[in-house]
Scaffold this motif. Structure first.
Motif, short mmCIF file in Angstrom:
data_model
loop_
_atom_site.label_atom_id
_atom_site.label_comp_id
_atom_site.label_asym_id
_atom_site.label_seq_id
_atom_site.Cartn_x
_atom_site.Cartn_y
_atom_site.Cartn_z
N GLN A 236 61.61 -67.12 9.09
CA GLN A 236 62.13 -65.78 8.80
C GLN A 236 62.92 -65.77 7.49
OE1 GLN A 236 64.39 -64.78 12.30
NE2 GLN A 236 62.56 -64.54 13.58
N LYS B 134 61.94 -63.54 4.28
CA LYS B 134 62.93 -62.63 3.67
C LYS B 134 63.02 -62.87 2.16
CE LYS B 134 67.75 -61.12 4.23
NZ LYS B 134 68.22 -61.35 2.86
N GLU C 13 61.94 -60.30 -0.91
CA GLU C 13 62.93 -59.83 -1.88
C GLU C 13 62.65 -60.33 -3.30
OE1 GLU C 13 66.54 -61.28 -0.22
OE2 GLU C 13 66.69 -59.68 1.30
#
Length: 451
Positions: A23, A27, A31
């Motif tokens: 995760q 992420k 981004e």
């Protein structure tokens, strides 16, 4: 209780830790679209392999080393620790990939590669890491080999776009021998756009270069391709086509079009819809050039430009995608709709396989046979039971029952059934009749108070 079982029973915490790591990677990938990930190799630890083992198909065929899942499980702790040790000491070597040829219909076969169990586990762990990165990059109109999407997702999305959009032409394309022709150098360059870990990239190179053991005993050392059947192959194939096709279409092809344009891809099967014929023709020409640059080419007999418009229904044109034949039609309420029929080829292949099943199972006790039959029919209806496909479902059922009737009467020299007794038997055992399993948008909207 054996220590091995205790270790894997306590793997829940490790699973959560691994998921947390993935995760975090996802992420960061979401981004920072140009970030290159390092230190991925160290994530291929014992916990990752234990999780991969829990996901592994325990009924899968053995690889070239002839080690079955049962044999591997007997010394699971030792086997996992040995793989981890080889990875840490950089002694890991990919084994030969056993090739089997799966019937494809019309006398053709599809080569399938079966890796050894140890290779499957390491590939599975690596695939999870790549998935965490590239799921953030893949476009939403790419459906194959991705979590929580499947054939029906792609079929429904394409239908929705065609109905809501203003399209008049379809480019129906097929990449010839896609998995066999993936260019290794290009694939590595693509991976290096997001991966800055030489050890991790080195692993992928080993799997790509692993020798293939043919059924006749001959070993082939591939210079191109990614064997179908390998756990890592689907994500690598998606990455390859993401750069070759999806990204190119969104950044170059689509902006050049004068009208609407849409691409729907499921693995290496894809169709493109265009508003104007000139846009479709330009894409058709550029597509060949683009694929050739990366060692691929279209199959000419399966690549066409098709007129496909709600305003030209009288042309009765259609195109095939993922086993379904798409046509413009009219609903009972007089509204335009896209009908999805089982393609004639898929129907023919399904009936051929059903015949083989009947021959193999005809001597089973009827109670057992009809239980298996219902399971088979349920799976068929779940896959092909789309709105508008009832005629082809009935055709499969009617022809299928004739085939079953024929082979049940060959259980012995005496006929087991006549038409009346056979119909009574189907009723007695509750044989499933054709049914539409797809839920329409209106039904979903009503259920969740959307209208």
């Amino acid at each position: 209780m054996q220590p091995v079982k205790e270790t894997l029973t306590g793997c829940v915490r490790s699973d959560k830790l691994m998921q947390t790591s993935l995760q975090g990677i996802a992420k960061k990938a979401r981004e920072l679209k140009k970030h290159r990930f390092g230190n991925l190799y160290q994530l291929l630890n014992r916990e990752a392999l234990a999780i991969a083992w829990n996901r592994n198909n325990k009924k899968a065929a053995a690889g070239v080393d002839k080690v079955t899942t049962q044999m591997f499980d007997e010394h699971l702790e030792e086997n996992l620790n040995e793989i981890v040790k080889q990875l840490k000491e950089k002694r890991y070597r990919a084994k030969l990939v056993k090739r089997v040829n799966i019937p494809k219909g019309e006398g053709k076969t599809r080569p399938l590669g079966i890796p050894a169990i140890a290779d499957k586990l390491v590939q599975s762990a690596a695939a999870q890491i790549l998935g965490a990165i590239y799921e953030e990059d893949f476009y939403p109109n790419s459906y194959g080999y991705r979590p929580r999407v499947g054939v029906h997702t792609a079929v429904r999305a394409l239908s929705k776009e065609l109905i809501l959009g203003n399209f008049g032409y379809i480019v129906e394309a097929d990449i010839a021998g896609f998995f066999q022709n993936i260019d290794h150098e290009w694939l590595i360059k693509m991976l290096e756009q997001r991966v800055d870990d030489k050890a991790f990239i080195g692993l992928i190179k080993k799997w790509l270069k692993a020798g293939v053991l043919e059924p006749d005993g001959k070993v082939i050392n591939p210079v191109t391709g990614c064997p179908q059947g390998g756990i890592i192959s689907p994500i690598l194939a998606n990455i390859y086509l993401h750069y070759v096709l999806d990204l190119w279409f969104e950044k170059r092809g689509k902006p050049q079009c004068k009208g609407e344009a849409y691409l729907c891809r499921y693995a290496d099967d894809f169709v493109c819809a265009f508003r104007y014929k000139a846009d479709a023709e330009e894409f058709y020409w550029q597509l060949g050039e683009r694929l050739r640059k990366f060692g691929l080419e279209t199959a000419p007999e399966k690549t066409h430009i098709i007129s496909f418009s709600r305003y030209r229904k009288e042309e009765k044109t259609s195109f095939d995608f993922l086993g379904f034949e798409f046509r413009w039609g009219t609903s009972h309420k007089g509204k335009d709709m896209i009908t999805k029929w089982t393609t004639r080829k898929k129907l023919r292949d399904s009936l051929m396989k059903f015949k083989e099943w009947c021959v193999e199972n005809r001597n089973k006790r009827l109670r057992v046979l009809f239980k298996l039959l219902n399971s088979k029919l349920r799976g068929y209806y779940d896959h092909y039971g789309l709105i508008g496909n009832s005629a082809r479902l009935r055709q499969f059922y009617q022809v299928g029952m004739k085939i079953l009737y024929k082979w049940l009467n060959r259980r012995s020299q005496m006929r087991s059934f006549n038409q009346t007794s056979f119909a009574q038997t189907l009723k007695r055992y509750g044989v499933l009749t054709p049914r539409i399993t797809e839920t329409s948008y209106n039904q979903i909207a009503f259920k969740f108070n959307l209208v």
